[in-house]
Design an enzyme around this catalytic site. Structure first.
Site, PDB file in Angstrom:
ATOM      1  CB  THR A 235      43.502  39.382  37.269  1.00 45.02           C
ATOM      2  OG1 THR A 235      44.240  39.792  36.116  1.00 45.02           O
ATOM      3  CG2 THR A 235      42.026  39.609  36.981  1.00 45.02           C
ATOM      4  CB  SER A 273      38.990  37.190  28.842  1.00 43.06           C
ATOM      5  OG  SER A 273      39.331  37.001  30.212  1.00 43.06           O
ATOM      6  CE1 TYR A 275      40.871  34.412  36.059  1.00 45.12           C
ATOM      7  CE2 TYR A 275      42.026  35.901  34.575  1.00 45.12           C
ATOM      8  CZ  TYR A 275      41.902  35.291  35.802  1.00 45.12           C
ATOM      9  OH  TYR A 275      42.803  35.576  36.797  1.00 45.12           O
ATOM     10  CG  HIS A 276      40.855  39.286  32.431  1.00 51.18           C
ATOM     11  ND1 HIS A 276      41.172  38.590  31.302  1.00 51.18           N
ATOM     12  CD2 HIS A 276      42.016  39.470  33.094  1.00 51.18           C
ATOM     13  CE1 HIS A 276      42.488  38.371  31.270  1.00 51.18           C
ATOM     14  NE2 HIS A 276      43.025  38.885  32.350  1.00 51.18           N
ATOM     15  CE  LYS A 279      40.411  35.796  39.271  1.00 50.01           C
ATOM     16  NZ  LYS A 279      40.717  35.036  40.474  1.00 50.01           N
ATOM     17  NE  ARG A 416      45.584  36.083  25.409  1.00 53.98           N
ATOM     18  CZ  ARG A 416      45.708  35.931  26.722  1.00 53.98           C
ATOM     19  NH1 ARG A 416      45.393  36.917  27.535  1.00 53.98           N
ATOM     20  NH2 ARG A 416      46.173  34.817  27.231  1.00 53.98           N
TER      21      ARG A 416
END
Lengths: 502, 502
Positions: A235, A273, A275-276, A279, A416
């Site tokens: 990402t 986040s 999630y990020h 990555k 966020r």
């Protein structure tokens, strides 16, 4: 070990299909095709990436040579138009996470292009829908029905295997040993930033699943002893949005260290986040396995994906791609278009000043094929592409749709923890040099998505579009207080030493 | 939420005990106390860190102010000599992995200094001994006996709890909520690079255990809502040995980006094993949780630890620390000293040109306390220390011991995929500024370790010192071919752009 492959980028199935797919006829309700000031503003924001696009040359001898040079065991050639293959160039490709929003169109695209596709999925995305009380707006079929339909429609076979990549290591290894794939495409990661911030369980699941799955895949490749090329969907968020203060290069950055030492390093990670962050963890694992075991690895730093169907999924309604509109999994532009289709206000977080990269789902599949047929040399560094077509501010996108449709905009508290406003300038030359021609966000494409949203509007639960995941306790409080624009700047590691700007 | 603490660095228990501990009387067999050319060479290598040591000021007003400024919720004061506490400054400290080589001495040190210690361990290190057919050379007692003995000897209580941090999230959260610790020290990671490279199972265990455990701890702290300071034991290996071409700063590095933009970034990670990679993954998780949730985090990048006992473990034989001498868990200097004690050749990998940072286990405990009593401010960046006393080339260490003892050196094939030779210059000012006075490797200290090795020589299985873990298939081949010095330079991301040197 060396495989002789000949891959030609030409004007066949891909682009032809893409054009066919784009032949939607309906227009927006409200102000059809009007280009208002917000659209112009969006175009301005988009211009940030234009320099890169201009540099893109589709057919040059230099590009062809460059492509050939990249693949130590392939001999790819470039010509105008799109991707197709000459005889003997079909690859065996395992697609981990092949049932997902990007995975399924990619499986179909690769199968359509003549590759042998093995689709692996544990259906976790469908289980998370059950957990959240959500469902794809489009009525998606079981993977078994999907591959059966694809065979009926095209005569081509996609094999479907249910493996939990993060947990069933031995099954994954067995699959690699049995099928000896040329390539593994890795989509098998929980991909929603809001879901990853929802609570302790979701944070832990995201790390355990994403990091554990990525590492299992790498270990299994090493243990198999096979020369398998990995293409991983990363990402743009790994860079941290806009905080490097200049154009974001493709993965690596030239820096000057103290003592005037010039060095090239992996772009510093600054994820926003859990999630990020996973990555970014992937990127470090890739760096190590490329260095230590000589694995061929390609990491694709993708922007926000929009769109639903592709030239392949439209061939039969049972092949339809999923469409997420909920606040956890619905990507921002799809959410806006769905809200416009249902004539409910578009929910913009904070000021909407977030600039992000965008890409259509059809282009995702095209990029994946370009990466697949152009593996990096073994024992080289990880190949990194920015997989993004254009950049926009979120509020500009909302205004553009508002101008066309009359849909209202609700600026709501940003759940966020992020900068209220950011710039984003992204280099994306590499895919251009491989012949990928990105589709830009325009009225026709937007209409296609809007049509999907309208068609299935009866299936929507409108409550689900409002955010329920907050990044931290301050963001919960801001939402409770009704704060809209005051999202604090998070602590920045990237500080401009000269100006002090963050 | 704010806690009022007053911590004084003074000349009490720590240093007095350390001196007592060092009063060993035996001398090396062979050439006692001779300082040969290799020792001089080692001293030269050690000089690389001397500049940092010289800059260390033990008692200055500026330092004291600096220390006070760091802790937003503490008011620490610095005076000469060592660490001790004024009334009311005792902390409640959970030590994850408190049964290990560094964990156990740290638990005792902190308890001795008056803190309340809760030791958490799932005894995984002992289980790995069973798996490898190894055992600590020193006969270590069960954790239950250890804490019982400590109470008998000192009257102080250490609570022992068996939790698997990577798997038993709910128990960990419950522990935090019940005990409301001021600090969590995190040693609960598989810590052997060779073990992490042994095979698929060990690679996967290392990532799942280390990354999963670290993340569980962070999530549990956020969920608890408590203001808990984390002190994590990292490694110098996160930097990648010597490839930045200059002095390694403490965690962050100033770089100039294209466009002459000056920025401070987390030092680029370039780990050399799966184990080292997990410490880099930790660093990214820390960066995210500091930014997003304002957690107070201290990351200690430690050198190779040597020594066995500390001023606390010598008080009763049942408190003895573990001593690993096998090729997986035995750190290099301890292995050499054990080989010298047993008069078998010292096994140097490759050319022995690897320069590494070293620290005595007693100093590890001292550094941990210094970190514990000086938490960084909430909402600031992760605090990073280089926890290293001196640097040496591995072959110089072997030669120094050979000169003293007459022990032979066997240069054997390097099982690791690493540069054959590297320089290493490390900044370690921060602990000096906090009053930590590192013990240097000298004859007296070396003798203490050698005495331990001699005392328990009957428990040793000498076969276990030879490497059985290889970094990749090329390293296996090199070992089979009997290659010694030809370890290839691994692919480098850090390339000096001007000279092309890697």
């Amino acid at each position: 070990m060396a495989r002789t492959l000949r891959v030609v980028l030409c004007a066949l199935s891909l682009c032809a299909n893409a054009e066919g797919f784009l032949s939607t006829s309906s227009s927006f309700a409200g102000k059809p095709s009007a280009v208002g000031p917000a659209a112009a503003a969006a175009a301005g924001s988009r211009a940030q990436i234009a320099a890169g696009n201009k540099r893109r040359q589709r057919v040059t001898a230099a590009d062809a040579a460059s492509v050939v040079a990249r693949g130590a065991s392939s001999s790819a050639t470039v010509s105008a138009g799109g991707l197709c293959m000459s005889e003997g160039s079909a690859k065996t490709i395992v697609v981990l996470g092949g049932d997902g929003f990007c995975g399924w169109p990619t499986c179909l695209h690769l199968s359509d292009a003549g590759h042998d596709v093995i689709m692996v999925d544990n259906l976790s995305r469908r289980r998370i829908d059950l957990e959240l009380g959500c469902e794809s707006l489009t009525p998606i079929q079981s993977p078994q029905t999907r591959v059966k339909t694809w065979k009926e429609v095209t005569g081509r076979e996609i094999k479907y295997v249910n493996i939990d990549v993060a947990k069933e290591y031995e099954l994954l290894l067995k699959l690699f040993k049995e099928h000896k794939p040329d390539t593994v495409i890795h989509f098998a990661e929980q991909r929603a930033a809001p879901y990853s911030q929802k609570g302790s369980r979701e944070k832990r699941y995201t790390v355990d699943n994403n990091t554990g799955g990525t590492h299992n895949m790498l270990v299994a490749i090493v243990e198999s002893g096979l020369d398998i090329h990995v293409c991983h969907l990363g990402t743009m968020g790994v860079y941290g949005y806009g905080n490097s203060g200049g154009e974001i290069p493709e993965g690596y950055i030239d820096v000057t260290l103290p003592g005037n030492r010039q060095q090239k390093i992996l772009h510093p990670a600054y994820p926003g986040s859990v999630y990020h962050t996973t990555k970014c963890l992937d990127a470090l694992l890739f760096q190590f396995y490329a260095k230590n075991d000589g694995l061929r690895l390609t990491d694709l730093h993708q922007g926000i994906v929009w769109g639903t169907n592709t030239p392949q999924t439209v061939r039969d309604e049972r092949l339809v791609n999923r469409f997420d509109y909920d606040s956890d999994y619905g990507t921002v532009l799809n959410r806006f278009l769905m809200q416009a289709a249902l004539d409910i206000p578009m929910t913009v977080y904070g000021t909407g000043g977030q600039t992000r990269g965008f890409i259509h789902v059809t282009d995702t599949a095209k990029c994946l094929e370009a990466a697949v047929v152009n593996p990096p040399a073994a024992n080289g560094p990880v190949e990194i592409f920015n997989q993004v077509a254009e950049t926009h501010r979120v509020r500009d996108l909302a205004q553009m749709i508002a101008d066309k449709t009359g849909t209202k905009i609700d600026f709501i508290s940003n759940p966020r923890n992020e900068a209220a406003e950011n710039e984003l300038e992204v280099k994306n030359d590499k895919f251009g040099n491989l012949g990928v021609d990105f589709k830009s966000l325009d009225g026709t494409l937007l209409e296609e998505v809007r049509d999907i949203a309208q068609k299935y509007r009866g299936r929507a639960d409108l409550e689900l579009v409002y955010p329920t995941s907050y990044w931290n306790k301050n963001r919960v409080k801001a939402a409770t207080d009704g704060e809209v624009n005051g999202a604090p700047e998070p602590t920045r590691l990237f500080v401009d030493v000269k100006t002090g700007a963050q």
